[in-house]
Enzyme design. Sequence first.
Site, mmCIF file in Angstrom:
data_model
loop_
_atom_site.group_PDB
_atom_site.id
_atom_site.type_symbol
_atom_site.label_atom_id
_atom_site.label_comp_id
_atom_site.label_asym_id
_atom_site.label_seq_id
_atom_site.Cartn_x
_atom_site.Cartn_y
_atom_site.Cartn_z
ATOM 1 N N ASP A 1 0.844 -0.905 -0.017
ATOM 2 C CA ASP A 1 0.442 0.136 -0.046
ATOM 3 C C ASP A 1 0.965 1.018 0.089
ATOM 4 O O ASP A 1 2.187 1.194 -0.177
ATOM 5 C CB ASP A 1 -0.872 -0.106 1.340
ATOM 6 N N GLY B 1 4.238 1.210 -1.586
ATOM 7 C CA GLY B 1 4.965 1.633 -3.010
ATOM 8 C C GLY B 1 3.543 2.023 -3.950
ATOM 9 O O GLY B 1 2.229 2.121 -2.496
ATOM 10 N N ASP B 2 3.848 2.215 -5.012
ATOM 11 C CA ASP B 2 2.883 3.478 -5.238
ATOM 12 C C ASP B 2 2.377 2.411 -6.744
ATOM 13 O O ASP B 2 3.298 2.480 -7.612
ATOM 14 C CB ASP B 2 2.868 4.489 -5.488
ATOM 15 N N PHE B 3 0.797 1.676 -6.817
ATOM 16 C CA PHE B 3 0.203 0.882 -8.657
ATOM 17 C C PHE B 3 0.345 1.992 -9.281
ATOM 18 O O PHE B 3 0.234 1.064 -10.350
ATOM 19 C CB PHE B 3 0.017 -0.237 -7.779
ATOM 20 N N HIS C 1 -12.630 -1.227 -8.630
ATOM 21 C CA HIS C 1 -13.254 -0.042 -8.815
ATOM 22 C C HIS C 1 -13.342 1.363 -8.671
ATOM 23 O O HIS C 1 -13.912 2.311 -8.869
ATOM 24 C CB HIS C 1 -14.134 -0.321 -7.571
HETATM 25 C C1 LIG Z 1 -10.588 1.363 -1.102
HETATM 26 S S1 LIG Z 1 -9.908 0.660 0.153
HETATM 27 C C2 LIG Z 1 -9.691 -0.942 -0.064
HETATM 28 C C3 LIG Z 1 -8.887 -1.441 0.820
HETATM 29 C C4 LIG Z 1 -8.873 -3.059 1.123
HETATM 30 N N1 LIG Z 1 -8.037 -3.723 0.234
HETATM 31 C C5 LIG Z 1 -10.318 -3.524 1.235
HETATM 32 O O1 LIG Z 1 -10.872 -4.172 0.854
HETATM 33 O O2 LIG Z 1 -10.904 -3.092 2.258
HETATM 34 C C6 LIG Z 1 -7.573 0.859 -1.847
HETATM 35 C C7 LIG Z 1 -7.080 1.023 -0.407
HETATM 36 O O3 LIG Z 1 -5.669 0.939 -2.500
HETATM 37 C C8 LIG Z 1 -4.967 2.220 -1.613
HETATM 38 N N2 LIG Z 1 -4.133 3.185 -2.320
HETATM 39 C C9 LIG Z 1 -4.648 3.872 -3.094
HETATM 40 N N3 LIG Z 1 -3.941 3.981 -4.376
HETATM 41 C C10 LIG Z 1 -3.148 2.897 -3.854
HETATM 42 C C11 LIG Z 1 -2.086 3.440 -4.893
HETATM 43 N N4 LIG Z 1 -1.374 4.519 -6.026
HETATM 44 N N5 LIG Z 1 -0.842 2.858 -5.108
HETATM 45 C C12 LIG Z 1 -0.861 1.494 -3.725
HETATM 46 N N6 LIG Z 1 -1.843 0.814 -2.677
HETATM 47 C C13 LIG Z 1 -3.075 2.696 -3.589
HETATM 48 C C14 LIG Z 1 -5.689 3.023 -0.246
HETATM 49 O O4 LIG Z 1 -4.544 3.117 0.433
HETATM 50 C C15 LIG Z 1 -6.039 1.594 0.083
HETATM 51 O O5 LIG Z 1 -6.092 1.403 1.286
#
Ligand SMILES: C[S@@+](CC[C@H](N)C(=O)[O-])C[C@H]1O[C@@H](n2cnc3c(N)ncnc32)[C@H](O)[C@@H]1O
Length: 355
Positions: free
Chosen positions: A217, A243-245, A264
């Site tokens: 995350d 990291g940043d996906f 989503h």
């Molecule tokens: C809607 S939440 C879902 C969390 C978890 N997987 C769940 O189902 O409860 C989205 C997650 O994606 C992470 N996220 C958003 N942008 C991201 C990025 N660019 N790189 C890595 N993680 C990211 C957010 O920090 C958050 O924890």
Amino acid sequence: MQTSDNSDGAQDDAPAPPPTPERILQVGLGFWASKALLSAVEMGLFTELAAAGGPQDAAWVSARLGLHPRAERDFLDALVALGFLRRGGDGRYANAAEADLFLDRAKPSYVGGMLEMAGARLYPFWGDLTEALRTGQPQNELKRGGGNPFEALYAEPERLRQFLGAMTGISLGTAQAIALKFPWGKYRTFVDVGCAQGALPVQVALAHPHLSGGGFDLPPVGPVFEDYVASFGLSGRLRFHPGDFTSADALPEADVLVMGHILHDWDLGEKRALIGKAHAALPPGGALVVYEALIDDERRANAFGLLMSLNMLIETPGGFDFTGADCRGWMREAGFKEAYVEPLAGPDAMVVGIK
Ligand SMILES: C[S@@+](CC[C@H](N)C(=O)[O-])C[C@H]1O[C@@H](n2cnc3c(N)ncnc32)[C@H](O)[C@@H]1O
């Protein structure tokens, strides 16, 4: 959906009851009940009553929560009528069983994080739904500038913790269902991509001692993940990958990658890129597990999934929810050999792609 005509020609014994406006009014004024519950969670009503160790009278509750005398009886009795509180013959109040288990902050089964976030953020933002419907523009913190919803959300540490706790609230049941239903016995390592607090890695690791893995995350999530994992004694088996996906970097390698409520948030090109990155990071035979409140393929039954997609309209610049058929198609395009859908808890279902 019920209709009054009998299109297949079969004879009904009883005539269809005449339509009433009841359901229209119930949905139209549904925000009354919703906000009463959200305020109760915001003020910690269920936590206070659980800690009290026994039923309490209205004056006790009022003093703890700071309720005005005009509001106290109607608020508490409305929660009785909605089934969240019980009132005994002596007029004292206690939590109903579900509220006691799921809305007491002191219990690990607490799901109120999602409701705290809903009360603080989604409730006011949904007030601008009409504007979102007409402009296609997000109605959350992004309205004040910025392009990435997570940057805006994570700008304040308190909001970060609230959001990550909310994710555990909404995903705990699904995480438990995935721990049970996915064939984890075939694999050794896994990484939850976009893991938030870590509800899924914790549930999977608790149920399957042979697995090790972790969560990926954004860097600010690290300490929140690590605290949560440590509270289950799992720090030795689950590690955080910052990291940043959306960057050019690869995802961590593992036998199984999970993306829960991730796709989503993003537009179609970004969804495809994320699925492609997962495919690249998996070994042959590895699996990508996507879980979401999948919309039914006919787009007419799963109201929660469709409303979640409107929530993405409010919350993100391009995100939308999708059907199992959509996701299987994107997986096949990315090169997955096989993709299947399996229902989980509540409105969530998983799509599993095998490389
Ligand atoms: C809607 S939440 C879902 C969390 C978890 N997987 C769940 O189902 O409860 C989205 C997650 O994606 C992470 N996220 C958003 N942008 C991201 C990025 N660019 N790189 C890595 N993680 C990211 C957010 O920090 C958050 O924890």
